[in-house]
Design an enzyme around this catalytic site. Structure first.
Site, PDB file in Angstrom:
ATOM      1  CG  ASP A 124     -46.506 -13.459  13.750  1.00  0.00           C
ATOM      2  OD1 ASP A 124     -45.845 -13.367  14.520  1.00  0.00           O
ATOM      3  OD2 ASP A 124     -47.550 -12.578  13.515  1.00  0.00           O
ATOM      4  CD  GLN A 147     -47.901  -1.170  23.320  1.00  0.00           C
ATOM      5  OE1 GLN A 147     -47.952   0.039  23.183  1.00  0.00           O
ATOM      6  NE2 GLN A 147     -46.650  -1.810  22.943  1.00  0.00           N
ATOM      7  CD  GLN A 178     -39.897  -7.537  29.573  1.00  0.00           C
ATOM      8  OE1 GLN A 178     -39.430  -6.604  29.160  1.00  0.00           O
ATOM      9  NE2 GLN A 178     -41.038  -8.072  29.270  1.00  0.00           N
ATOM     10  CG  HIS A 230     -44.884 -10.531  16.063  1.00  0.00           C
ATOM     11  ND1 HIS A 230     -46.203 -10.736  15.485  1.00  0.00           N
ATOM     12  CD2 HIS A 230     -45.152  -9.322  16.766  1.00  0.00           C
ATOM     13  CE1 HIS A 230     -46.937  -9.619  15.594  1.00  0.00           C
ATOM     14  NE2 HIS A 230     -46.311  -8.807  16.351  1.00  0.00           N
ATOM     15  CD1 TRP A 287     -49.962 -12.036  24.277  1.00  0.00           C
ATOM     16  CD2 TRP A 287     -51.360 -10.793  25.772  1.00  0.00           C
ATOM     17  NE1 TRP A 287     -50.733 -12.799  25.083  1.00  0.00           N
ATOM     18  CE2 TRP A 287     -51.585 -12.327  25.853  1.00  0.00           C
ATOM     19  CE3 TRP A 287     -51.737  -9.918  26.493  1.00  0.00           C
ATOM     20  CZ2 TRP A 287     -52.550 -12.465  26.813  1.00  0.00           C
ATOM     21  CZ3 TRP A 287     -52.874 -10.292  27.502  1.00  0.00           C
ATOM     22  CH2 TRP A 287     -53.009 -11.679  27.639  1.00  0.00           C
ATOM     23  CG  ASN A 288     -44.632 -11.366  23.881  1.00  0.00           C
ATOM     24  OD1 ASN A 288     -44.673 -12.612  23.681  1.00  0.00           O
ATOM     25  ND2 ASN A 288     -44.543 -10.803  22.736  1.00  0.00           N
ATOM     26  CB  SER A 289     -44.301  -6.927  28.400  1.00  0.00           C
ATOM     27  OG  SER A 289     -43.203  -6.650  27.553  1.00  0.00           O
ATOM     28  CB  ALA A 313     -49.919  -2.871  18.727  1.00  0.00           C
ATOM     29  CD  GLU A 346     -42.071 -11.482  28.649  1.00  0.00           C
ATOM     30  OE1 GLU A 346     -41.673 -10.747  29.176  1.00  0.00           O
ATOM     31  OE2 GLU A 346     -41.921 -12.084  27.359  1.00  0.00           O
TER      32      GLU A 346
HETATM   33  N1  UDP Z   1     -37.663  -7.927  25.899  1.00  0.00           N
HETATM   34  C1  UDP Z   1     -36.496  -8.235  26.316  1.00  0.00           C
HETATM   35  N2  UDP Z   1     -35.578  -7.348  27.018  1.00  0.00           N
HETATM   36  C2  UDP Z   1     -35.790  -6.245  26.794  1.00  0.00           C
HETATM   37  C3  UDP Z   1     -36.960  -5.733  26.346  1.00  0.00           C
HETATM   38  C4  UDP Z   1     -37.931  -6.705  25.764  1.00  0.00           C
HETATM   39  O1  UDP Z   1     -36.224  -9.634  26.321  1.00  0.00           O
HETATM   40  O2  UDP Z   1     -35.054  -5.383  27.385  1.00  0.00           O
HETATM   41  C5  UDP Z   1     -38.737  -8.889  25.351  1.00  0.00           C
HETATM   42  C6  UDP Z   1     -39.839  -9.336  26.354  1.00  0.00           C
HETATM   43  O3  UDP Z   1     -39.374 -10.159  27.376  1.00  0.00           O
HETATM   44  C7  UDP Z   1     -40.976  -9.608  25.508  1.00  0.00           C
HETATM   45  C8  UDP Z   1     -40.754  -8.790  24.056  1.00  0.00           C
HETATM   46  O4  UDP Z   1     -39.267  -8.549  24.210  1.00  0.00           O
HETATM   47  O5  UDP Z   1     -41.133 -11.009  25.266  1.00  0.00           O
HETATM   48  C9  UDP Z   1     -41.421  -7.624  23.757  1.00  0.00           C
HETATM   49  O6  UDP Z   1     -42.704  -8.023  23.401  1.00  0.00           O
HETATM   50  P1  UDP Z   1     -44.010  -7.268  23.949  1.00  0.00           P
HETATM   51  O7  UDP Z   1     -44.963  -7.928  23.296  1.00  0.00           O
HETATM   52  O8  UDP Z   1     -44.036  -7.249  25.342  1.00  0.00           O
HETATM   53  O9  UDP Z   1     -43.826  -5.771  23.442  1.00  0.00           O
HETATM   54  P2  UDP Z   1     -43.358  -5.171  21.952  1.00  0.00           P
HETATM   55  O10 UDP Z   1     -42.187  -5.073  21.933  1.00  0.00           O
HETATM   56  O11 UDP Z   1     -43.954  -6.330  20.768  1.00  0.00           O
HETATM   57  O12 UDP Z   1     -44.150  -3.889  22.253  1.00  0.00           O
END
Ligand code: UDP
Length: 466
Positions: free
Chosen positions: A113, A384, A344, A16, A362-364, A382, A367
C-alpha cells in the site's frame, strides 16, 4: 516448479485492505503463492476465522501499536504515526523469516500500500522488488508543487478563497483549492499528515512499478500526466472489484476482508423493494459526523419519503451519540432500515438501489461507478474532496452536499436525483460509466490487458530470481 511468492501489505484501514485483498486474490487465482500481511488492529477487528482456509494463501499478523477501534477513529494523525513507527521492525522480522534464497525460500516481490512505504526500505535491504498500489492517483499530482497554500491562514476558509482556481496541476483541469484532498489543503506547512503524505508519495516513486485501482477511460488525462512525469511503470488494472467478480466462488468467499460483521439481512430487505427505489446511505469506514449533522441528515432522508438503507457505525458520531431521537425513529420505522455495517458491494449491485449518499472514498466511488449507481457526495477528508469533484463535474455521476448540511437541502437534492431533470442526466451518465468499466475489464479491455501484463512481469521476476 515453485510458485512465485508475493507478499501483500495494506494499511490497516478498510479502504486500503479491500483493493490489496482483491489484487491478492487475482494473483492467487493465477498461480501465485500469497502472504497477506495483516496488523494487530485488523486481526482484532476480524477475529481468528478471518484468516481464511485457502491452500497457498497465508496470513501473517504484525504489531502496529494501535489501540482498539473506538479510541482511534477520530485521530487520524495518531493512526498514521503508530503504523509508520511500529510496523517497520516486525515487518523486517517477518521478511527475514520468509525470504531465505540460500534455502530456496524466496519472496518474488512485495506489493505494498502506498501508505506503508517503510516496506520499500525493507525490500531494498533484502533485495526483493517492490510494487506500490495506490487507491487513487490524483493526490500524487496534487503534491507536486508543495507550497501552494502557505500564505493563507484559517480565516481564509469560508471567505471564497477556496474557490481559487488551480492551474498548475498537470492533467487536472478546472480544479479549485476546495477540490484538493483534505490532507494537503492545510494552512500549516509543518502539518504532520501533509508531510507524511508528501514523504509517502515521494517514497512510492522509488518502487519499480506503481499500480492504480482505476481504468484508462476514467482518468486518462491524469494518467497521461503521471506517465510523463514519473519514471516507474504505471499499471491501471481497476476496477479490481469487477476483475474479482470473475473469480471462482472458493477464492472469492474463502478469504474475507471486511473488518466488521456484515449485517447481510439488509439484502433480504432490499429484495422486498421495487427496482431503483431505495436510497443507500453510508459514510464509509473512518469518517465521523457531529450529532447535529446526523439529525439533519436523518430528517432530510426521512422527509424525502423514499425507502432507505442507512449504515450507522457505532462510532460514526463524535463523542459516541449515535442514537436517533424517538420521534424520528417513529417517522422512519416503515420505510427505513438501519444497520451498523453491510456488504456494500452486494448492496450497490442490488437492483433496488437507486442512489448512494456517500463521503466519496475512492473504493465507494469506484464501486458506485462499477454498478451504475448515481451519488450524492458529502466529502470529508483524504482524497474525498478530489473524488467528489471528479464525480460531480468530470464524470457527471453525482451532485454535491454542502459541508454545512441542512435537512431541507438533503431533501431537495434527493428529490432532484430521484425524479428531477438533473437526476435523469446523472443516471444516464452513471450507466455510461458502468459500461465503460465493464469494457475495461473484459478481454481486450485496458485493465484486463494491463493485468495480464502485470502477471507476466511478476512471473518473470520469479524466473529471474530462480
Ligand atoms: N464498506 C463495506 N460496508 C460498509 C461500509 C463500507 O463493505 O458498511 C466497504 C466499502 O465497500 C469500501 C470500503 O469499505 O470498499 C470503504 O472504503 P472507501 O475508500 O470507500 O472509504 P473509507 O472508508 O476509506 O473512507
Amino acid at each position: 516448479m515453485k510458485k512465485p511468492h508475493v507478499v501483500c501489505i495494506p494499511a490497516p484501514a478498510q479502504g486500503h485492505i479491500n483493493p490489496v485483498m482483491q489484487l491478492a486474490k487475482l494473483l492467487y487465482s493465477r498461480g501465485f503463492f500469497i502472504t497477506f500481511v495483516s496488523t494487530d488492529f485488523t486481526h482484532r477487528c476480524q477475529g481468528q476465522e478471518s484468516l481464511g482456509c485457502l491452500d497457498g494463501f497465508r496470513f501473517e499478523v504484525i504489531a502496529d501499536g494501535l489501540p482498539t477501534v473506538g479510541e482511534m477513529m477520530e485521530d487520524f494523525e495518531a493512526f498514521l504515526k503508530s503504523v509508520s513507527v511500529n510496523c517497520t521492525a516486525p515487518f523486517r522480522d517477518l521478511m527475514r523469516k520468509l525470504h531465505h534464497p540460500s534455502d530456496g525460500h524466496r519472496v518474488t516481490c512485495i506489493i505494498s500500500d502506498a501508505f506503508m512505504t517503510f516496506s520499500l526500505k525493507v525490500a531494498e535491504e533484502m533485495g526483493v522488488p517492490e510494487k506500490e498500489i495506490k487507491r487513487s492517483l490524483k493526490n500524487l499530482l496534487g503534491l507536486s508543487p508543495t507550497t501552494f497554500f502557505l500564505d493563507a491562514d484559517e480565516s481564509y476558509i469560508g471567505s471564497g478563497y477556496l474557490d481559487t482556481t488551480i492551474y498548475w496541476i498537470p492533467g487536472m483541469r478546472d480544479m479549485c483549492l476546495r477540490d484538493l484532498g483534505g490532507f494537503i489543503r492545510v494552512t500549516d506547512p509543518k502539518d504532520f499528515t501533509l508531510n507524511f503524505v508528501i514523504d509517502e508519495v515521494q517514497n512510492s516513486l522509488k518502487a519499480s512499478m506503481i499500480i492504480f485501482n482505476t481504468f484508462e477511460d476514467l482518468e486518462h488525462e491524469v494518467l497521461h500526466a503521471i506517465r510523463s512525469m514519473f519514471p516507474p511503470h504505471i499499471y491501471t488494472i481497476g476496477p479490481l472489484l469487477l476483475q474479482c467478480r470473475l473469480l471462482p466462488d472458493d477464492v472469492l468467499k474463502s478469504v474475507k476482508s471486511s473488518l466488521w460483521k456484515e449485517e447481510v439481512e439488509c439484502l433480504k430487505w432490499l429484495d422486498c423493494h421495487e427496482a431503483a427505489s431505495v436510497i443507500y446511505v453510508n459514510f464509509g469506514s473512518r469518517t465521523v459526523s457531529t450529532p447535529q449533522q446526523l439529525i439533519e441528515f436523518a430528517w432530510g432522508i426521512a422527509n424525502s419519503n423514499h425507502p432507505f438503507l442507512w449504515v450507522i457505525r457505532p462510532d460514526l458520531v463524535m463523542g459516541g451519540h449515535t442514537i436517533l431521537p424517538q420521534d424520528l425513529m417513529d417517522e422512519i420505522e416503515e420505510r427505513g432500515m438501519l444497520v451498523s455495517w453491510c456488504p456494500q458491494e452486494d448492496v450497490l449491485a442490488h437492483p433496488s438501489i437507486s442512489l448512494f449518499l456517500t463521503r466519496c472514498g475512492w473504493n465507494s466511488t469506484l464501486e458506485s461507478i462499477s454498478y451504475g449507481v448515481p451519488m450524492l457526495c458529502w466529502p470529508f477528508f483524504a482524497d474525498q474532496q478530489t473524488n467528489c469533484r471528479y464525480a460531480c463535474y468530470e464524470w457527471g455521476v453525482s451532485m454535491v452536499i454542502d459541508n454545512n448540511v441542512k435537512r431541507k437541502e438533503i431533501g431537495d437534492l434527493i428529490r432532484e436525483m430521484m425524479v428531477g431533470k438533473k437526476g435523469k442526466e446523472v443516471r444516464e451518465k452513471a450507466l455510461k460509466w458502468k459500461e465503460s468499466a465493464e469494457i475495461a475489464i473484459k478481454e481486450g479491455g485496458s485493465s484486463h490487458t494491463t493485468l495480464e501484463l502485470l502477471i507476466q512481469e511478476l512471473a518473470q521476476l520469479r524466473d529471474v530470481s530462480d
